[in-house]
Design an enzyme around this catalytic site. Sequence first.
Site, PDB file in Angstrom:
ATOM      1  N   SER A   1       1.004  -0.898  -0.321  1.00 18.61           N
ATOM      2  CA  SER A   1       0.425   0.155   0.113  1.00 18.61           C
ATOM      3  C   SER A   1       0.791   1.344   0.132  1.00 18.61           C
ATOM      4  O   SER A   1       0.991   1.438   0.869  1.00 18.61           O
ATOM      5  CB  SER A   1      -0.867  -0.180   0.914  1.00 18.61           C
ATOM      6  OG  SER A   1      -1.691   1.242   1.042  1.00 18.61           O
ATOM      7  N   ARG A   2       1.259   1.748  -0.965  1.00 21.13           N
ATOM      8  CA  ARG A   2       2.072   3.207  -1.512  1.00 21.13           C
ATOM      9  C   ARG A   2       1.734   4.239  -0.462  1.00 21.13           C
ATOM     10  O   ARG A   2       2.828   5.070  -0.363  1.00 21.13           O
ATOM     11  CB  ARG A   2       1.848   3.287  -2.862  1.00 21.13           C
ATOM     12  CG  ARG A   2       2.582   2.642  -3.196  1.00 21.13           C
ATOM     13  CD  ARG A   2       3.208   2.527  -4.296  1.00 21.13           C
ATOM     14  NE  ARG A   2       3.760   1.855  -5.282  1.00 21.13           N
ATOM     15  CZ  ARG A   2       2.294   0.474  -6.337  1.00 21.13           C
ATOM     16  NH1 ARG A   2       1.442   1.843  -6.409  1.00 21.13           N
ATOM     17  NH2 ARG A   2       1.784  -0.023  -7.226  1.00 21.13           N
ATOM     18  N   ILE A   3       0.050   4.588  -0.222  1.00 24.18           N
ATOM     19  CA  ILE A   3       0.041   6.013   0.321  1.00 24.18           C
ATOM     20  C   ILE A   3      -0.232   5.497   2.072  1.00 24.18           C
ATOM     21  O   ILE A   3      -0.698   5.777   3.225  1.00 24.18           O
ATOM     22  CB  ILE A   3      -0.745   7.035  -0.061  1.00 24.18           C
ATOM     23  CG1 ILE A   3      -1.649   6.786  -0.743  1.00 24.18           C
ATOM     24  CG2 ILE A   3       0.324   7.087  -0.834  1.00 24.18           C
ATOM     25  CD1 ILE A   3      -2.557   7.371  -1.472  1.00 24.18           C
TER      26      ILE A   3
END
Length: 492
Positions: A355-357
């Site tokens: 999950s990048r953010i």
Amino acid sequence: MPAMPPELKPEISFEVREVGTVTSVREFIVKAADMPSVINGQIVEFDGGLRGMVMGFTEKDVQILILGPKARIRAGDKVYSSAKALQLPVGEAFRGRIVNALAEPVDGKGPVSAAEYYSVFRDAPSLMDRKSVERTLESGTRIVDAIMPLAKGQRQLIVGDRQTGKTTLAIDAILNQREQGVICIYCSIGKSYSSLMKIVDLFRERQVFDYGLIVSGTASTSVGEQYLAPYTACTLGEYFMYHGCDVLVVLDDLTRHAWVYRQISLLLDRAPGREAYPGDIFYTHSQLMERAAQLSDAYGGGSMTFLPIVETLQGDATGYIPTNLVSMTDGQIYFSSALFNRGMRPAIDVGLSVSRIGNRAQWPAMKEPSRSMRIDYVQYKELLQMTQLRTTELSKEAERKLRHGQVIAELLVQDKYSPVPMEHQVVDLYALNREMLDALSPAEIRRFKIDFYAKIGEWFPNLSKILRENKVLVDEAIANLEESMMYYSQQG
Ligand code: ATP
Ligand code: MG
């Protein structure tokens, strides 16, 4: 009341009514002549009220996608236009309803009164209308909330083979929004009618319709409706988002959406591109994904989170449609059929998921403990592989790590339709990192997962409130937790 974004201001409508003539019908694509001023995306009507959408043009004709059940349209029939792009009714009244891709109710509960009409292919909110994500979207699935946490306004792809638990994860996230004030929209695209009915039953049983709605573009609806369904879900969600609410939209699934778009494009005689998908499939999906947002305070601070689902073939996430979607979302949750067959529930591959953010918005009380859990878990997996290859004796340290890893694996097991509140997860993670669970047997861990939090509720009725309010482990919470751990172990 937040300011209205410019595109939402009432349109100045000008009535140009053209009456064209159907020249040919090929499955769900109609060609019509004598309509010189229609535009792409415009809505037209056939005799008998059936609607269609302008999808393209040839030198002489307009190409129209039929939106609705296959009807008897023949060459020579009349087509009427009204110079309006496709707009859908939206509003509060849609909550609790099941609608088709034209936002018409299909649940037999009568008409829905529209608060407003929104254009179905609206532009996404601009950068200026947004702010960065800052609030957690609590999925209720332990492995997700700890290791690949979601933020409100994020797009997180759910990717995996058939029958690996993709829909179940999304449904669990919806079930977990019950007390969270998030409006949930489940959109079926090209999935079977019976699978949708199961979800409808579950929604009824768990009172999801208090805060949710369903858009049905199942395989038994027309190709046009299946194509439109995700846009409809998104448009209905936008109403709530622009009125300051948080919205969660599940798009199940975009593989089917790509298929119907491919079918439509082939019938429109467009040149096929890679894997016979139309050249603009990337553009089509990315435009849709752009519509997820966390709005700025000036626009009311609402948000719309997307959980698009995409299916892979034999675990191959490098297929055209999955790679496209991976590149236009903020992370992915990867379901593995190998893990599923080994009995792991949920069958999420931690190594391939990211999950990048979402980390930005994770509760601080979750952040630190879940980071060390992730590292321990990854080390455990490596160690496990090594021990399968070697027969030499393990060091004490390696044995301890294996033991701890097994505990984590057991902790992350989760049955369907039983989301775990974040406070509960914080408590369990705390105990895990204090190595309280390492001495327990798998059966004892399973019991602990239910019992410990329940017991804490008796011993320290305020603790869960303290955790939710602060989202950090304040001194009082730590003191409560320490004491609870002592009581629990004394109980035996
Ligand atoms: P499809 O490709 O058909 O859409 P899917 O990937 O969406 O499948 P699901 O329908 O969610 O998969 O789940 C497949 C099966 O696994 C279902 O029978 C479901 O009940 C079961 N299942 C999924 N997750 C869990 C879980 N956490 N616990 C128990 N059973 C589960
Ligand atoms: Mg599914």
